[in-house]
Motif scaffolding. Structure first.
Motif: not given
Length: 170
Positions: A49-63
């Protein structure tokens, strides 16, 4: 069979290989296999259930800021190219004061030039241009010609022996 090292830490129990085939037949002959009752791996609660939101959080991190390993590399390359350019210009201007003269040319180079270029001049016209003042008569008299060299020269350069106008003196 050779005796094994007595310090070897690996040992088998007494009579292991005697009873091995019987224990293998017993294990294969059972109808119900011995499987564990519990799963080996367990997922955390709500993982999918939380997999999609976890992936989105990791992708939106600042470089993160990238630190160059060789920050002065471009300065070294610029200095090397300027030095190469300086040496190239210096090399072209190094020998400009020296002029080429006829003495610098090898006789073989001059002969090759005349053989490869057709000027449309006859042998008489060429003879008129050769300075006779510098020739010494002894240069011609001291030269000994071998009959084989003369025959080889005539074979290579004369197509028809009738053009030689040879007369029989016998």
């Amino acid at each position: 069979m050779e005796e094994f090292d007595k310090n070897n830490p690996f040992r088998t129990p007494d009579g292991y290989f005697d009873k091995f085939s019987e224990s293998l037949r017993d294990a294969v002959g059972q109808e119900v296999p011995k499987l564990p009752n519990e799963d080996g791996f367990v997922l955390p609660d709500g993982y999918f259930e939380n997999l999609h939101s976890n992936i989105q959080q990791k992708l939106t991190k600042d470089e993160t800021k990238v630190v160059q390993l060789y920050p002065f590399k471009k300065y070294y390359m610029a200095a090397a190219s300027i030095a190469a350019l300086f040496l190239l210009v210096l090399g072209f201007n190094w020998n400009t004061g020296q002029e080429v003269s006829w003495d610098d040319l090898a006789n073989a180079d001059i002969d090759t030039y005349f053989e490869n270029n057709d000027f449309g001049l006859t042998s008489y016209e060429l003879a008129e241009e050769i300075p006779v003042d510098e020739l010494v008569l002894s240069d011609f008299l001291n030269t000994q010609l071998n009959d084989e060299y003369i025959i080889d020269y005539l074979d290579e350069n004369i197509d028809d022996f009738d053009d030689l106008n040879l007369e029989d003196e016998e």
